[in-house]
Design a protein around this motif. Structure first.
Motif, PDB file in Angstrom:
ATOM      1  N   LEU A   1       0.828  -1.202   0.000  1.00 27.89           N
ATOM      2  CA  LEU A   1       0.000   0.000   0.000  1.00 27.89           C
ATOM      3  C   LEU A   1       0.865   1.256   0.000  1.00 27.89           C
ATOM      4  O   LEU A   1       0.576   2.224  -0.721  1.00 27.89           O
ATOM      5  N   SER A   2       1.925   1.263   0.789  1.00 31.37           N
ATOM      6  CA  SER A   2       2.822   2.411   0.851  1.00 31.37           C
ATOM      7  C   SER A   2       3.513   2.651  -0.488  1.00 31.37           C
ATOM      8  O   SER A   2       3.652   3.799  -0.932  1.00 31.37           O
ATOM      9  N   ILE A   3       3.937   1.556  -1.131  1.00 29.02           N
ATOM     10  CA  ILE A   3       4.577   1.685  -2.442  1.00 29.02           C
ATOM     11  C   ILE A   3       3.591   2.217  -3.468  1.00 29.02           C
ATOM     12  O   ILE A   3       3.917   3.084  -4.292  1.00 29.02           O
ATOM     13  N   ALA A   4       2.345   1.718  -3.410  1.00 28.59           N
ATOM     14  CA  ALA A   4       1.309   2.191  -4.337  1.00 28.59           C
ATOM     15  C   ALA A   4       1.021   3.679  -4.128  1.00 28.59           C
ATOM     16  O   ALA A   4       0.869   4.435  -5.094  1.00 28.59           O
ATOM     17  N   LEU A   5       0.959   4.104  -2.865  1.00 29.06           N
ATOM     18  CA  LEU A   5       0.740   5.523  -2.580  1.00 29.06           C
ATOM     19  C   LEU A   5       1.916   6.369  -3.071  1.00 29.06           C
ATOM     20  O   LEU A   5       1.717   7.473  -3.594  1.00 29.06           O
ATOM     21  N   ALA A   6       3.133   5.842  -2.911  1.00 32.61           N
ATOM     22  CA  ALA A   6       4.305   6.574  -3.384  1.00 32.61           C
ATOM     23  C   ALA A   6       4.249   6.764  -4.901  1.00 32.61           C
ATOM     24  O   ALA A   6       4.564   7.857  -5.413  1.00 32.61           O
TER      25      ALA A   6
ATOM     26  N   LEU B   1       3.868  10.257  -6.854  1.00 28.89           N
ATOM     27  CA  LEU B   1       4.897  10.585  -7.839  1.00 28.89           C
ATOM     28  C   LEU B   1       4.259  11.065  -9.141  1.00 28.89           C
ATOM     29  O   LEU B   1       4.695  12.064  -9.732  1.00 28.89           O
ATOM     30  N   PHE B   2       3.196  10.365  -9.575  1.00 31.57           N
ATOM     31  CA  PHE B   2       2.530  10.743 -10.820  1.00 31.57           C
ATOM     32  C   PHE B   2       1.692  12.010 -10.674  1.00 31.57           C
ATOM     33  O   PHE B   2       1.401  12.671 -11.672  1.00 31.57           O
ATOM     34  N   THR B   3       1.317  12.329  -9.445  1.00 30.72           N
ATOM     35  CA  THR B   3       0.580  13.590  -9.224  1.00 30.72           C
ATOM     36  C   THR B   3       1.537  14.718  -8.836  1.00 30.72           C
ATOM     37  O   THR B   3       1.085  15.781  -8.403  1.00 30.72           O
ATOM     38  N   VAL B   4       2.837  14.464  -8.974  1.00 32.65           N
ATOM     39  CA  VAL B   4       3.891  15.453  -8.719  1.00 32.65           C
ATOM     40  C   VAL B   4       3.799  16.003  -7.291  1.00 32.65           C
ATOM     41  O   VAL B   4       3.909  17.209  -7.065  1.00 32.65           O
ATOM     42  N   ASN B   5       3.561  15.110  -6.358  1.00 28.18           N
ATOM     43  CA  ASN B   5       3.545  15.487  -4.943  1.00 28.18           C
ATOM     44  C   ASN B   5       4.720  14.779  -4.269  1.00 28.18           C
ATOM     45  O   ASN B   5       4.561  13.776  -3.581  1.00 28.18           O
ATOM     46  N   LEU B   6       5.910  15.318  -4.495  1.00 25.64           N
ATOM     47  CA  LEU B   6       7.133  14.648  -4.043  1.00 25.64           C
ATOM     48  C   LEU B   6       7.244  14.519  -2.526  1.00 25.64           C
ATOM     49  O   LEU B   6       7.707  13.477  -2.041  1.00 25.64           O
ATOM     50  N   PRO B   7       6.832  15.538  -1.734  1.00 30.02           N
ATOM     51  CA  PRO B   7       6.912  15.358  -0.269  1.00 30.02           C
ATOM     52  C   PRO B   7       6.119  14.156   0.226  1.00 30.02           C
ATOM     53  O   PRO B   7       6.613  13.361   1.025  1.00 30.02           O
ATOM     54  N   HIS B   8       4.879  14.002  -0.269  1.00 25.09           N
ATOM     55  CA  HIS B   8       4.071  12.862   0.161  1.00 25.09           C
ATOM     56  C   HIS B   8       4.601  11.549  -0.415  1.00 25.09           C
ATOM     57  O   HIS B   8       4.435  10.484   0.191  1.00 25.09           O
ATOM     58  N   CYS B   9       5.215  11.618  -1.587  1.00 26.47           N
ATOM     59  CA  CYS B   9       5.838  10.425  -2.169  1.00 26.47           C
ATOM     60  C   CYS B   9       6.945   9.917  -1.260  1.00 26.47           C
ATOM     61  O   CYS B   9       7.029   8.714  -0.975  1.00 26.47           O
ATOM     62  N   LEU B  10       7.778  10.826  -0.781  1.00 18.96           N
ATOM     63  CA  LEU B  10       8.865  10.443   0.119  1.00 18.96           C
ATOM     64  C   LEU B  10       8.319   9.939   1.454  1.00 18.96           C
ATOM     65  O   LEU B  10       8.835   8.969   2.020  1.00 18.96           O
ATOM     66  N   LEU B  11       7.276  10.592   1.962  1.00 13.31           N
ATOM     67  CA  LEU B  11       6.658  10.139   3.209  1.00 13.31           C
ATOM     68  C   LEU B  11       6.122   8.721   3.064  1.00 13.31           C
ATOM     69  O   LEU B  11       6.241   7.898   3.982  1.00 13.31           O
TER      70      LEU B  11
ATOM     71  N   LEU C   1       7.196   6.349   1.002  1.00 10.09           N
ATOM     72  CA  LEU C   1       8.318   5.404   0.950  1.00 10.09           C
ATOM     73  C   LEU C   1       8.934   5.187   2.323  1.00 10.09           C
ATOM     74  O   LEU C   1       9.383   4.093   2.646  1.00 10.09           O
ATOM     75  N   LEU C   2       8.953   6.248   3.156  1.00 12.42           N
ATOM     76  CA  LEU C   2       9.519   6.130   4.500  1.00 12.42           C
ATOM     77  C   LEU C   2       8.702   5.201   5.391  1.00 12.42           C
ATOM     78  O   LEU C   2       9.207   4.734   6.416  1.00 12.42           O
ATOM     79  N   THR C   3       7.456   4.920   5.000  1.00 14.53           N
ATOM     80  CA  THR C   3       6.629   3.997   5.785  1.00 14.53           C
ATOM     81  C   THR C   3       7.308   2.644   5.925  1.00 14.53           C
ATOM     82  O   THR C   3       7.283   2.027   6.996  1.00 14.53           O
ATOM     83  N   VAL C   4       7.935   2.171   4.836  1.00 14.97           N
ATOM     84  CA  VAL C   4       8.619   0.880   4.863  1.00 14.97           C
ATOM     85  C   VAL C   4       9.731   0.906   5.908  1.00 14.97           C
ATOM     86  O   VAL C   4       9.939  -0.065   6.647  1.00 14.97           O
ATOM     87  N   PHE C   5      10.434   2.039   5.995  1.00 15.19           N
ATOM     88  CA  PHE C   5      11.500   2.163   6.993  1.00 15.19           C
ATOM     89  C   PHE C   5      10.932   2.081   8.407  1.00 15.19           C
ATOM     90  O   PHE C   5      11.463   1.353   9.254  1.00 15.19           O
TER      91      PHE C   5
END
Length: 218
Positions: A22-27, A31-41, A43-47
């Protein structure tokens, strides 16, 4: 205790298996909606999901599945729903409830840390000293998380962080701490046991030498 370990071990496994894709799908979506801050957030879920196992690699303790479950609930509520999906900003009351849970959870975590490093079962520790440590630990985490939230408000949500918001966060965090104090006081002085306390009790059984020896004899 073993049944609780098995039950929450399965629940934690299912939770991780659902959250990672789910986190990867949201990232990808952000990414496709050009919302890089939320994309990084996202991806950080996995961490954040792997933090307990990373700590376990460098620290000699056995994780309690119930403690892990409490941690995952906090990550789900405060990070995935709160920050990644912006529920903290859209629903102020939701954010306050998360702060209340955070105050309680980090007190429970602090108790496990205290007992592990003193190698003393909770019933044998100095109650007020341990309580002071837990409250200070929880408040220190609150400060760190609040700084992170101020950053998210300013640079991701582009909204102003006002003093009233901070005071409400402090109030609900303190309510969570008060809940922990009440639960532990009821157990110590009235012998009233409540389920949240199993989080650190199971951890102690797995990691405190005196507790491990007692359990192994049975």
């Amino acid at each position: 205790m073993k049944e609780r370990q098995r039950l929450f071990g399965r629940i934690n496994g299912i939770f991780v298996m659902l959250c990672v894709p789910l986190s990867i799908a949201l990232a990808v979506y952000y990414l496709f909606t050009v919302n890089l801050p939320h994309c990084l957030l996202s991806l950080l879920t996995v961490f954040w999901l792997t933090v307990p196992y990373l700590i376990g690699r460098i620290h000699p303790f056995r994780p309690s599945h119930l403690m892990l479950f409490a941690y995952y609930v906090f990550i789900l509520a405060a990070y995935i729903l709160g920050q990644v999906l912006s529920c903290n900003i859209r629903y102020p009351i939701y954010n306050l409830l998360v702060h209340g849970y955070g105050g309680l959870f980090f007190c429970l975590l602090a108790t496990a840390i205290f007992c592990f490093h003193t190698q003393t079962r909770y019933g044998a520790v100095k109650y007020f000293f341990c309580l002071t440590f837990c409250i200070c630990f929880s408040l220190a985490v609150f400060v760190l998380l609040e700084l992170g939230q101020i950053f998210c408000f300013a640079y991701i949500a582009h909204t102003q962080y006002v003093l009233q918001t901070f005071l409400l966060h402090v109030l609900f965090w303190l309510l969570g701490i008060a809940g922990f104090v009440i639960l532990t006081a009821c157990k110590r002085f009235k012998q009233i046991h409540t389920y949240p306390l199993y989080t650190y009790e199971d951890f102690c059984v797995l990691n405190i030498k005196s507790s491990v020896e007692i359990v192994s004899r049975r």
